[in-house]
Design an enzyme around this catalytic site. Structure first.
Site, PDB file in Angstrom:
ATOM      1  N   GLU A  21       9.839   1.883  10.433  1.00  0.00           N
ATOM      2  CA  GLU A  21      10.619   2.785  10.314  1.00  0.00           C
ATOM      3  C   GLU A  21      10.222   3.957  10.348  1.00  0.00           C
ATOM      4  OE1 GLU A  21      13.810   1.695   9.966  1.00  0.00           O
ATOM      5  OE2 GLU A  21      13.702  -0.323   9.111  1.00  0.00           O
ATOM      6  N   GLU A  60       9.795  16.680  15.031  1.00  0.00           N
ATOM      7  CA  GLU A  60      10.189  16.313  13.864  1.00  0.00           C
ATOM      8  C   GLU A  60       9.240  17.335  12.790  1.00  0.00           C
ATOM      9  OE1 GLU A  60       8.938  12.656  11.599  1.00  0.00           O
ATOM     10  OE2 GLU A  60      11.051  12.540  11.070  1.00  0.00           O
ATOM     11  N   LYS A 106       0.789  -1.152   0.148  1.00  0.00           N
ATOM     12  CA  LYS A 106      -0.221  -0.110  -0.085  1.00  0.00           C
ATOM     13  C   LYS A 106       0.903   1.217  -0.031  1.00  0.00           C
ATOM     14  CE  LYS A 106      -1.674   3.037   2.781  1.00  0.00           C
ATOM     15  NZ  LYS A 106      -1.525   4.015   1.863  1.00  0.00           N
ATOM     16  N   CYS A 136      13.767  11.444   6.872  1.00  0.00           N
ATOM     17  CA  CYS A 136      13.724  10.786   8.322  1.00  0.00           C
ATOM     18  C   CYS A 136      14.877  10.919   9.055  1.00  0.00           C
ATOM     19  CB  CYS A 136      13.223   9.307   8.335  1.00  0.00           C
ATOM     20  SG  CYS A 136      14.203   8.414   7.349  1.00  0.00           S
TER      21      CYS A 136
HETATM   22  P1  NAD Z   1       2.374   8.648   7.428  1.00  0.00           P
HETATM   23  O1  NAD Z   1       2.383   7.854   8.867  1.00  0.00           O
HETATM   24  O2  NAD Z   1       1.247   9.619   7.791  1.00  0.00           O
HETATM   25  O3  NAD Z   1       1.847   7.685   6.420  1.00  0.00           O
HETATM   26  C1  NAD Z   1       2.786   6.652   6.128  1.00  0.00           C
HETATM   27  C2  NAD Z   1       1.768   5.432   5.383  1.00  0.00           C
HETATM   28  O4  NAD Z   1       0.993   4.876   6.250  1.00  0.00           O
HETATM   29  C3  NAD Z   1       1.029   6.032   3.998  1.00  0.00           C
HETATM   30  O5  NAD Z   1       0.906   5.074   3.287  1.00  0.00           O
HETATM   31  C4  NAD Z   1      -0.388   6.137   4.826  1.00  0.00           C
HETATM   32  O6  NAD Z   1      -1.376   6.004   4.015  1.00  0.00           O
HETATM   33  C5  NAD Z   1      -0.185   4.755   5.851  1.00  0.00           C
HETATM   34  N1  NAD Z   1      -1.325   5.005   6.878  1.00  0.00           N
HETATM   35  C6  NAD Z   1      -1.646   6.188   7.666  1.00  0.00           C
HETATM   36  N2  NAD Z   1      -2.430   5.876   8.792  1.00  0.00           N
HETATM   37  C7  NAD Z   1      -2.424   4.390   8.755  1.00  0.00           C
HETATM   38  C8  NAD Z   1      -2.795   3.565   9.565  1.00  0.00           C
HETATM   39  N3  NAD Z   1      -3.915   3.995  10.643  1.00  0.00           N
HETATM   40  N4  NAD Z   1      -3.227   2.368   9.499  1.00  0.00           N
HETATM   41  C9  NAD Z   1      -2.191   1.864   8.392  1.00  0.00           C
HETATM   42  N5  NAD Z   1      -1.617   2.722   7.536  1.00  0.00           N
HETATM   43  C10 NAD Z   1      -1.713   3.838   7.763  1.00  0.00           C
HETATM   44  O7  NAD Z   1       3.560   9.268   7.057  1.00  0.00           O
HETATM   45  P2  NAD Z   1       3.884  10.044   5.907  1.00  0.00           P
HETATM   46  O8  NAD Z   1       3.324  11.406   6.360  1.00  0.00           O
HETATM   47  O9  NAD Z   1       3.457   9.408   4.660  1.00  0.00           O
HETATM   48  O10 NAD Z   1       5.494  10.058   6.203  1.00  0.00           O
HETATM   49  C11 NAD Z   1       6.172  11.021   6.710  1.00  0.00           C
HETATM   50  C12 NAD Z   1       6.629  10.059   7.992  1.00  0.00           C
HETATM   51  O11 NAD Z   1       7.549   9.061   7.544  1.00  0.00           O
HETATM   52  C13 NAD Z   1       7.783  11.215   8.619  1.00  0.00           C
HETATM   53  O12 NAD Z   1       7.585  10.951  10.212  1.00  0.00           O
HETATM   54  C14 NAD Z   1       9.031  10.630   8.527  1.00  0.00           C
HETATM   55  O13 NAD Z   1      10.227  10.498   9.397  1.00  0.00           O
HETATM   56  C15 NAD Z   1       8.698   8.958   8.259  1.00  0.00           C
HETATM   57  N6  NAD Z   1       9.679   8.207   7.519  1.00  0.00           N
HETATM   58  C16 NAD Z   1      10.427   7.452   8.215  1.00  0.00           C
HETATM   59  C17 NAD Z   1      11.312   6.770   7.454  1.00  0.00           C
HETATM   60  C18 NAD Z   1      12.381   5.688   8.306  1.00  0.00           C
HETATM   61  O14 NAD Z   1      12.941   4.937   7.615  1.00  0.00           O
HETATM   62  N7  NAD Z   1      12.700   5.694   9.262  1.00  0.00           N
HETATM   63  C19 NAD Z   1      11.650   6.940   6.043  1.00  0.00           C
HETATM   64  C20 NAD Z   1      10.779   7.955   5.468  1.00  0.00           C
HETATM   65  C21 NAD Z   1       9.881   8.591   6.081  1.00  0.00           C
END
Ligand code: NAD
Length: 474
Positions: free
Chosen positions: A244, A378, A169, A278
């Site tokens: 992650e 963040e 997804k 991140c």
């Molecule tokens: P997000 O958590 O809003 O969404 C990530 C994914 O999760 C999306 O596909 C979203 O549709 C899905 N999602 C949202 N709610 C969900 C739920 N309740 N159940 C299952 N899936 C759900 O994050 P974002 O805004 O897309 O990305 C930014 C964040 O990602 C930042 O906090 C960043 O630090 C983190 N990030 C971490 C890494 C790492 O490797 N540690 C890498 C890239 C980004």
């Protein structure tokens, strides 16, 4: 205009059951560039069923067969790299040179996993036991929007290497990039049902993957808040989860560092990926008595950065992904000002001449204290906070004074000292003196930056169950 009206299930592009349509907006021009039809819970269930069926045969494939599949996936991405670069620039706003690197990395992930698979010991003998690594089952892959290609391929590579079918997804904000990479997967000729891709929202498709009993593991990258929801949701079916998550990574500059190199490098380590990384080094920790010098160097480094059209090869900083994220970054900048930090460069509003698009002024604050919001949360935008320390002991304490533990950066001319400090930092990744990433090595976070590791052998390990057999000899 791009219309993404199909999802990918059981080796075919099909119309989803879901009917909700979401607009895709260019972050650079704010123009409508496409529309995606979002899948729903039913689509997730159909995809999971296809993956479950595929597991029966895919889990029995030979290592050699899966090595060939990883090679074909790598090649298929390189075949479409021009289209993928274009989509990364258009849909995400990645500067062109960064986009080229991202696509290369996405392909390379399959080669790194292939190498890990070639070296993996599936059977070990421990005491009187034979210990066998078996594929865990169907893996749900949930990814964010800030590194669509490489996040998907890192997770998918490990799953394929282990013999696990997946339901992916992608972020609802990356539909064009997700469509292209799915076309690559299709071209690679992977057995039907092994790779399924369902566009959709977290609350629908993501939640179904998290709770469905036929999914054995969730491999998630995204925010810490969502990671917690996923972990909670996965408890009932006792799924494995690898998470992650976010970060607030410290960047320690020791007094003996070469400041003329270390400070511009620190600015880049914070503003990488349009400030949406991140592992961004967002807290710059410097000796108190060097503050005035650092302010001058940081300002100069930021002035040299070109913000603007991501298609220009000299652009370093493109736009923020959406209006919502843009507004959030603005709120953080305002909080820095309101809470008394000293604005060195940047600030509220758009850079001059960039009235259209979600462009943020690259911003540096000095005199930031640990209790300020910008030092704790963040931001996910190009905002650097400079904090000062009096002793190295205090620098280490400040570096670790965070709920996160994803990355850390250290600069010193004394490598022994840098190594000693690295051993005392609670983070999954430490980069010394501007060193780069090693993508064959594990990546993941301490504390609220995550659970588990991905990439290379460690990522592969996560996709197995261990079975201990005794009395196996007649
Ligand atoms: P997000 O958590 O809003 O969404 C990530 C994914 O999760 C999306 O596909 C979203 O549709 C899905 N999602 C949202 N709610 C969900 C739920 N309740 N159940 C299952 N899936 C759900 O994050 P974002 O805004 O897309 O990305 C930014 C964040 O990602 C930042 O906090 C960043 O630090 C983190 N990030 C971490 C890494 C790492 O490797 N540690 C890498 C890239 C980004």
């Amino acid at each position: 205009m791009r219309y993404i009206e199909q999802i990918y299930i059981n080796g075919q592009f099909v119309k989803p059951q879901g009917t909700k349509i979401q607009d895709l907006i260019s972050p650079t021009t704010q123009q409508l560039i496409g529309r995606v039809t979002l899948g729903n819970e039913d689509d997730a269930r159909i995809a999971i069923a296809a993956a479950k069926e595929a597991f029966k045969t895919f889990s029995k494939t030979t290592v050699e067969e899966r090595i060939q599949m990883l090679q074909r996936l790598h090649d298929a991405i390189l075949d479409r790299s021009d289209d993928m670069i274009e989509a990364n620039i258009t849909e995400y706003g990645a500067p062109k040179l960064a986009a080229i690197g991202r696509v290369k990395l996405a392909a390379e992930n399959f080669m790194d996993t292939k190498e890990a698979l070639e070296q993996f010991e599936f059977v070990k003998y421990i005491g009187t036991a034979k210990v066998v690594s078996e594929p865990i089952g169907v893996i749900g892959i949930i990814t964010p929007w800030n590194a669509t290609y490489s996040q998907i391929t890192a997770k998918l590579g490990s799953a394929i290497a282990a013999g696990c079918p997946v339901v992916i997804k992608p972020s609802e904000l990356s539909a064009i990039q997700a469509q292209l990479i799915t076309e690559c997967f299709h071209e690679a000729g992977i057995p039907s049902g092994v790779i399924n891709v369902v566009n959709g929202l977290g609350q629908t498709v993501g939640t179904e993957l998290t709770r469905n009993p036929d999914v054995a593991m969730i491999s998630f990258t995204g925010s810490t808040r969502t990671g917690k929801d996923i972990r909670r949701g996965a408890v009932e079916t006792m799924k494995r989860v690898t998470l992650e998550l976010g970060g607030k990574s410290p960047n320690i500059i020791l007094d003996d560092a070469d400041f003329n190199t270390a400070i511009p490098t620190s600015v880049r380590q914070c503003f990488n990926n349009n400030g949406q990384a991140c592992v961004a080094g967002t807290r710059l920790l410097i000796p108190e008595h060097r503050l005035e010098e650092v302010k001058v160097l940081a300002k100069k480094a930021v002035e040299a950065i070109k913000v603007g059209n991501p298609w220009d090869e000299d652009t370093v900083l493109g736009p923020i992904i959406t209006e919502k994220q843009y507004n959030q970054v603005q709120r953080y900048i305002k909080s820095g000002i309101d809470e008394g930090a000293e604005l060195i460069i940047g600030g509220l509003g758009r850079p001059e001449g960039l009235e259209q698009g979600y462009f943020v002024k690259p911003t540096v604050f000095a005199n930031v204290t640990e209790d300020m919001t910008i030092a704790k949360e963040e931001i996910f935008g190009p905002v650097l906070s400079i904090l000062t320390y009096q002793t190295e002991e205090q620098a280490i304490e400040m570096a670790n004074n965070t709920n996160y533990g994803l990355g850390a950066y250290i600069s010193s001319s004394n490598i022994d000292k840098a190594n000693e400090i690295a051993s005392r930092i609670a983070a999954g990744l430490v980069l010394i003196n501007g060193a780069g990433f090693e993508m064959k090595a594990p990546f993941g976070g301490f504390k609220q930056s995550g659970i588990g590791r991905e990439y290379g052998a460690y990522g592969l390990e996560e996709c197995f169950e261990s079975k201990t057999i005794t009395g196996y000899k007649s």
